[in-house]
Design an enzyme around this catalytic site. Structure first.
Site, short mmCIF file in Angstrom:
data_model
loop_
_atom_site.label_atom_id
_atom_site.label_comp_id
_atom_site.label_asym_id
_atom_site.label_seq_id
_atom_site.Cartn_x
_atom_site.Cartn_y
_atom_site.Cartn_z
N GLU A 95 33.71 30.72 33.02
CA GLU A 95 34.04 29.32 32.73
C GLU A 95 35.37 29.02 33.37
OE1 GLU A 95 33.91 27.93 28.60
OE2 GLU A 95 35.67 26.67 29.02
N GLU B 92 41.34 44.18 18.55
CA GLU B 92 40.36 44.39 19.61
C GLU B 92 39.22 45.29 19.15
OE1 GLU B 92 44.19 43.37 21.75
OE2 GLU B 92 43.62 44.62 20.04
#
Length: 532
Positions: free
Chosen positions: A320, A201
């Protein structure tokens, strides 16, 4: 009650009589003012779209040949919700796109069938690609930059597009930027591994910050007014899910918003996969429990981010989303049942504090709301999911203070919602998702219906509520769909609303002195009761 408007569509005006299932339970109480469990006010506009990067020129056209059909469908939604949908231009191919200044066409894509037959795995875009941002008046866009390709050639290509796209989006066309599509899959994607297994990350955050700063520096030279603190904003991190190889909470902790340029926390969501075993219309899409379980993963993530103060003041959206990933399944994602799923999914999102949704589209995609151009695979036209988009827009109209409440129903094949505008009850929606497959039903068989009763605040002046219905032959219908008697089909007037005269409209539902209203809803259909 059995109103005459239970004529289903133009194709079924002579349908058989409807049998009724009447509830034994007490009416569902609906507050006249916003209850405590309402979702946050939806962002305006709520109904929005995500268009696969490689197919944006199909959807929008160019300066010499704008896609008027697509624009008309967006205008239809704007007429209901007050403004055009925001358009995110992104997706998998956003992260494959390289710029070629000498390319004479908008795109040049190469398909690799072993990866996907639905979109090109190798993609070049030319200068004319950016003309597509000029074809839809009064529309705001989110442009997706390529993050996945990670060499000097790719970075040079990325920065070469910055002057082109920022100039194309001047004059109020820009909503936000996006950098990377679903980077939490870069280490594991079946479309190709883009990062090593030890990519963390923090590695992602460092890369995102470095590239977003490089983009800003390039923009400051080409479009300085768009590189200011107020104007330079992103949606991020655009992860595919809440528990893939990169964790959203860790990503925000590692400093994703160090530069304070993230306007919206964007995540992606699909109910299931197009090729997953056991996926069905009734069990997967037309199923409120399935929707709740899927959306609640997002809700739980949002709650953690809020509790740990990692995204203060940053709204949570789905940048999305659609029914089944891998572009949907025929007979499921392109059927009327998917429109009913879209209603339940979007209204449930709104009721849980998800502030906007971008329904993903692509040329020849099975779950697309419309096919923008004729191909050898798919006929140009308005598809069933679009009618679900229209219904949601009608339900959420009213301006900047629209909030939604989920009204729990006992069965997983049904859902109900209340919409509040400026603090007052405005509309009630009911979605009956009991599968009615008209092609497998005997010609003279009756179509069942359920009766729903609601307790609304009694009014001395309001004796009835106006009724608007979304109707089709059945859950497996591909055509013959109407919303309040309107058709938006391409073959009628290019997507303009056309009132069909053999569908009854103007129905009223009586409200008794105690404020009780009953409404019959045929299986596989949806209805809005307008309180205002």
């Amino acid at each position: 009650m059995r109103p005459s408007s239970l004529l289903f569509t133009a194709a079924t005006a002579a349908a058989a009589a409807i049998s009724h299932r009447v509830r034994d339970s007490a009416p569902i109480a609906v507050s006249g003012s916003v209850p405590d469990n309402a979702g946050d006010p939806v962002l305006h506009p709520f109904v929005s779209f995500s268009i696969e990067f490689a197919f944006f020129p199909d959807y929008a056209g160019n300066k010499s040949h704008p896609n008027l059909f697509s624009n008309q469908l967006l205008d239809n939604i704007a007429a209901l919700q007050g403004s055009k949908p925001y358009i995110r231009v992104g997706g998998n191919t956003q992260d494959y796109a390289l710029y070629n200044a000498s390319l004479k066409t908008a795109t040049n894509g190469t398909y690799i069938p072993s990866i996907s037959t639905d979109y090109p795995r190798i993609l070049y875009i030319g200068p004319s690609f950016f003309e597509s941002y000029s074809t839809w008046p009064d529309t705001k866009f989110i442009h997706g930059f390529n993050l996945a390709k990670n060499d000097s050639i790719a970075l040079d290509s990325l920065l070469a597009t910055v002057p082109l796209v920022c100039k194309a989006l001047q004059g109020g066309k820009l909503a936000y930027w996006e950098l990377g599509n679903e980077p939490d899959l870069y280490k594991t994607s079946a479309q190709g591994i883009m990062r090593p297994a030890n990519w963390t990350e923090q590695d992602y955050v460092n890369e995102w910050l470095n590239k977003s700063r490089a983009i800003r520096n390039a923009m400051a030279k080409a479009c300085p007014e768009m590189a200011t603190d107020a104007a330079y904003k992103y949606i991020a991190p655009s992860f595919a899910g809440v528990s893939n190889s990169l964790q959203p909470v860790t990503t925000w902790k590692d400093g994703l918003d160090t530069d304070h340029d993230i306007a919206l926390n964007s995540e992606h969501n699909y109910i299931g996969g197009a090729t997953q075993p056991g996926v069905t219309l009734q069990g997967t899409l037309m199923n409120h429990t399935s929707t709740v379980n899927s959306v609640n993963k997002q809700v739980n993530l949002s709650r953690v981010l809020t509790e740990e103060n990692l995204t203060p003041g940053i709204p949570y959206i789905l940048g999305e989303t659609n029914s089944l990933y891998n572009e949907g399944a025929p007979g499921l994602s392109n059927a009327f049942g998917a429109a009913l799923w879209g209603i339940d999914f979007n209204l449930y999102c709104a009721s849980q504090g998800i502030r906007r949704t971008h329904m993903h589209q692509g040329t020849d995609y099975r779950y697309a709301s419309w096919q923008p151009v004729q191909t050898n695979k798919t006929t140009i036209g308005t598809k069933p999911p679009y009618y679900g988009n229209i219904f949601v827009a009608a339900m959420l109209q009213g301006g900047s203070d629209v909030r939604v409440v989920n009204l729990p129903l006992p069965k997983e094949e049904e859902a109900a919602y209340a919409a509040y505008v400026d603090g007052k009850l405005a509309r009630i929606a009911v979605v009956n998702m009991v599968e009615f497959n008209y092609t497998e039903t005997k010609p003279n068989a009756t179509r069942p219906s359920a009766t729903y009763t609601f307790q609304v605040p009694p009014s001395s002046s309001q004796k009835s509520l106006s009724v608007q219905r979304l109707l089709a032959n059945g859950s497996n219908a591909i055509t013959g769909i109407t919303w309040d008697g309107w058709s938006y089909n391409y073959e009628l007037q290019g997507g303009k609303p056309v009132r069909l005269h053999n569908v009854t409209v103007g129905e009223k539902a009586s409200v008794n002195e105690q404020g009780v209203v009953a409404i019959d809803v045929p299986y596989s259909s949806a209805v809005i009761l307008n309180v205002e």
